[in-house]
Design an enzyme around this catalytic site. Sequence first.
Site, PDB file in Angstrom:
ATOM      1  N   PRO A  93      40.678 -58.897  55.247  1.00 48.48           N
ATOM      2  CA  PRO A  93      41.225 -58.682  54.178  1.00 48.48           C
ATOM      3  C   PRO A  93      42.651 -58.453  53.843  1.00 48.48           C
ATOM      4  CG  PRO A  93      40.268 -56.660  55.193  1.00 48.48           C
ATOM      5  CD  PRO A  93      39.897 -57.646  56.162  1.00 48.48           C
ATOM      6  N   CYS A  94      43.565 -59.689  54.010  1.00 46.92           N
ATOM      7  CA  CYS A  94      44.686 -59.457  53.811  1.00 46.92           C
ATOM      8  C   CYS A  94      45.300 -59.215  52.507  1.00 46.92           C
ATOM      9  CB  CYS A  94      45.284 -60.725  54.386  1.00 46.92           C
ATOM     10  SG  CYS A  94      44.813 -62.463  53.516  1.00 46.92           S
TER      11      CYS A  94
END
Length: 138
Positions: A93-94
Amino acid sequence: MRPDVTVIPGENHHIRQVKQELEEYFAGQRTTFITALDPDGTPFQKKVWNGLTQIPYGSATTYLKQAVSLGNSKAVRAVAAANGRNKIAIVIPCHRVIGSNGRLAGYASGLKRKQWLLDFERRQAGMQPMLNLFDGAK
């Protein structure tokens, strides 16, 4: 992509599993992913990406805090570059990383999508969406 790997179209157990997990994520039924991953990257990039998986669902951190957690507060640009090379967005989850000024910064799929993902997670977790962090940049 690894130069020594041939990509063959089709499905396997891992592809089916991540598809199912993404469907559950977007249905609000999943907050973490368990599909086994082996992303192609440098040791530093892999440390950065592993750190991304530790950011709680519905939360956000900054590139600076991510660099500090890796032991080098001066590595902010390197951390941002590694996040930009993450090819497994959402699962890694950037989108949960924002600028130190509290504004959205960098997301390969666009800042509007990044804002949407952050707000989606917060709503699913019973939290208020973040204030509009999108300043109109792409």
